[in-house]
Write an enzyme that holds these catalytic residues in place. Structure first.
Site, PDB file in Angstrom:
ATOM      1  N   LYS A  21     125.729 112.745-124.987  1.00 21.13           N
ATOM      2  CA  LYS A  21     125.649 111.210-125.535  1.00 21.13           C
ATOM      3  C   LYS A  21     126.151 111.188-126.860  1.00 21.13           C
ATOM      4  CE  LYS A  21     123.841 109.442-121.749  1.00 21.13           C
ATOM      5  NZ  LYS A  21     125.287 108.790-120.744  1.00 21.13           N
ATOM      6  N   GLU A  71     120.967 100.245-124.227  1.00 17.66           N
ATOM      7  CA  GLU A  71     120.292 100.691-123.767  1.00 17.66           C
ATOM      8  C   GLU A  71     120.184 102.251-123.602  1.00 17.66           C
ATOM      9  OE1 GLU A  71     123.256 100.357-123.083  1.00 17.66           O
ATOM     10  OE2 GLU A  71     123.250 102.380-121.554  1.00 17.66           O
ATOM     11  N   SER A  76     125.120 118.901-119.356  1.00 18.47           N
ATOM     12  CA  SER A  76     125.774 117.385-119.690  1.00 18.47           C
ATOM     13  C   SER A  76     124.462 117.664-121.282  1.00 18.47           C
ATOM     14  CB  SER A  76     125.839 116.662-119.607  1.00 18.47           C
ATOM     15  OG  SER A  76     124.546 116.297-118.624  1.00 18.47           O
TER      16      SER A  76
END
Lengths: 395, 273
Positions: A88, A110, A375
């Protein structure tokens, strides 16, 4: 990188937004186009990605796991080693820097599992900005450690109690905030979803994953035969896939099959959904016969979303990418296998990709190369896994 | 001429402005919706917007969000909704506008949905997440069948206002404030400016209705004084519906509607002191 005309990937994407947001979206697109090829911007972002986030991330040959499964060689793209513990940060540093150039003082975001919220809080702290994060109430419970992390990092977390109280409702609420505070606020969306230009912008910021895979494989004198990543909204997947779509690799996105695709308790939008309009984009959605969005389930909060990035919808229809799904049980098995064979605890989201890699490796007859994007790391999920295991032992 | 257009023409000859009410179909149940409609009509409402609930109403504030959830839980479905519209049509000629989100129409198919809605008695549509850029198929489907009412915001540029005005029919929906439906922020100077600006760009070709956060007779008076051709009141009606028992619903709605409608009449019709 290709820029989608009118914000459309084939028929998917577009901007289905309340009129109040149009000037903000136009301002964003204008600035993104201006800065994305700007030498100084790229240099500054490159600096933060390297010395703050920890890029490039290693491509790790998972020898023990590979040998256990057969002749294939499994390589893990270690996004879990990034600052914050997930891919992220690639996107939040990019967008936060852009927001700063746009002189926006207030950042909203969010979050589902909390990883994007944490990555936003980190990027904002590093760049001296204030962040407020919307998170589904249900997710604040199952990922409470991430709520506290955001709090520690100086971000304000707003639990969202409307609708299904998960990621989609957090996005609704962030959009409502943006409509209300449009003049001062930058909306830092965390996945390759939403109205144009978000899907393409997030893809571009995440493409560093696929670009590195390409050059790292080249150094090994290899080209990947299969490339695998998990898909919720689909940001780590599109970042992995996009630089490799012109290669010969078989590309597989893995969705959350939850309790099974026939159970209605899953989040496998591309495997089981139909076309529709939500959160500013036309894409595949999980919806009922009347076009109402249905509630989703996944053991991983980060994949618990009834929509998917529009470019994935495009790749599904053009058949360039195959979309499979892994059930909660398969995911837990994969989680345990990777943890025990390699000493790497994957995020439950990423364990979906591992589950698929296990299937591919078992079927593989020759020594092919399988690249899996890991990830995120699974520290946030150990409690969830513990609960799952104790429940299933009792059963 | 569409029913909505006729209504505005008729109001003009009477030197009145339009009172437009928004209610959510099936909130809190189907029976109450009929009582509310009767109250609105008796109170003198000019146009009724009927909300059809969507699971993810991202342009709506808490009041309409809640009404959507309740309506869906009570089992509001498209077929049932059209049956309700037909029932309303038997009682009144008041123009009816369907307000919902794009996916509801897209999922069924724009043409199919609009044809069925028209047959039931719907005169126009408002889709708050339909931007004019994405509206080609929707406009084609609605042409000669129903009015397409687009939204304009105080931050919409001049050239965009012209573009939106071109795609719109019936009236233009000017969002009074930055925010979702039902937010109470008082009357802002930028809204007054926006009304003047939109009027200028619309060149009298299409009326302008002002909504979002409009809730009292005083609000109605001020927006009309600023030049609005109509005002739209939604959340205030829903709040009243929520707290009123079924047996008093029709009369309560009627008297609230009357208090609002009074403000849309021209001053000179009031007796001079």
């Amino acid at each position: 990188m290709k820029y989608p005309k009118n914000g459309r990937f084939g028929e998917f994407g577009g901007k289905y937004i309340p009129e109040t947001l149009v000037p903000a979206i136009e301002e964003l697109e204008e600035n993104y186009l201006k800065f994305k090829n700007d030498k100084n911007f790229k240099k500054e972002l490159g600096y933060y990605l390297k010395v703050y986030a920890g890029r490039p991330t290693p491509l790790y040959y998972a020898k023990n796991l590979s040998e256990k499964l057969g002749d294939a060689k499994i390589y893990l793209k270690r996004e879990d080693l990034l600052h914050g513990g997930a891919h992220k940060i690639n996107n939040t540093l990019g967008q936060a820097l852009l927001a700063k150039k746009m002189k926006k003082k207030r950042i909203i975001a969010e979050t589902g599992a909390g990883q994007h919220g944490v990555a936003t809080a980190m990027a904002c702290a590093a760049l001296g900005m204030k962040a407020e994060v919307y998170m589904g109430y249900k997710d604040t419970i199952r990922q409470k450690l991430n709520v506290f992390r955001m709090d520690l990092l100086g971000a304000k977390v707003h639990p969202v109690k409307s609708g299904s109280k998960t990621l989609k409702d957090a996005i609704n609420e962030a959009i409502r905030d943006w409509i209300t505070n449009v003049e001062t606020t930058y909306y830092l969306l965390g996945s390759a979803v939403g109205p144009h230009p978000y899907p393409v912008m997030v893809r571009d910021f995440q493409s560093v994953i696929g670009d590195e895979i390409k050059s790292q494989m080249k150094k090994l004198n290899k080209t990947p035969d299969s490339v695998i990543a998990c898909v919720g909204g689909g940001s780590n997947a599109i970042g992995t896939f996009y630089p490799l779509v012109d290669s010969n690799a078989e590309i597989i996105g893995v969705e959350a099959a939850g309790h099974g695709l026939k159970s209605k308790k899953h989040s496998a939008t591309l495997s089981a959904g139909s076309k529709g309009v939500l959160h500013g984009m036309m894409t595949y959605l999980l919806q009922d016969k009347e076009g109402q969005i249905t509630e989703t389930h996944s053991i991983s909060a980060g994949l618990d979303y009834p929509g998917v990035g529009p470019e994935h919808s495009y790749f599904k229809d053009t058949k360039r990418v195959k979309y499979h799904a892994a059930t909660d049980t398969e995911v837990i098995d994969a989680f345990l296998m990777l943890t025990r064979t390699e000493g790497i605890i994957p995020a439950l989201e990423s364990a979906h990709a591992i589950a698929e890699a296990i299937k591919v490796a078992r079927k593989s007859k020759k020594s092919e190369s399988i690249v899996v994007t890991l990830s995120g790391r699974g520290d946030k999920d150990v409690e969830e896994v513990q609960n799952y295991l104790s429940k299933n032992v009792k059963d | 001429m569409s029913k909505i257009k006729e209504k505005f023409a008729e109001l003009q000859t009477r030197k009145e402005k339009a009172l437009i009410s928004y209610i959510m179909a099936g909130f809190p149940n189907e029976k109450s919706t009929m009582s509310v409609v009767r109250g609105l009509v008796k109170g003198g409402v000019d146009i009724i917007e009927l909300g059809f609930p969507f699971s993810d109403p991202l342009a709506d504030g808490p009041v309409i969000q809640n009404a959507s959830t309740v309506s869906l839980e009570k089992g509001t479905k498209i077929e049932k909704f059209f049956a309700l519209v037909k029932k309303i049509r038997k009682e009144t000629d008041t123009p009816l506008v369907l307000m919902t989100y794009t996916n509801i129409l897209y999922h069924k198919g724009y043409s199919k949905f609009i044809a069925q809605a028209k047959k039931a008695g719907i005169d126009g549509f408002i889709l708050p997440d339909m931007s004019v850029e994405e509206s080609k198929e929707y406009l084609q489907a609605a042409k000669n069948n129903a009015d397409t009412i687009f939204l304009i915001s105080p931050n919409t540029s001049k050239t965009r206002i012209q573009k939106i005005a071109k795609a719109s029919s019936g009236f233009l929906y000017l969002v009074a404030v930055y925010g979702t439906t039902g937010v109470k922020t008082g009357i802002k100077n930028y809204t007054i400016e926006a009304i003047k600006n939109v009027k200028k760009q619309a060149k009298g070709k299409i009326p302008i209705g002002v909504g979002f956060g409009v809730s009292t007779p005083e609000d109605v008076k001020k927006y009309i004084k600023a030049g609005a051709d109509g005002v739209i009141i939604g959340s205030a009606f829903l709040k009243l519906i929520e707290k009123t028992p079924q047996n008093k619903l029709e009369s309560k709605i009627e008297s609230f509607t009357k208090s609002l409608k009074k403000q849309t009449l021209q001053k000179k019709q009031e007796p001079s002191k």
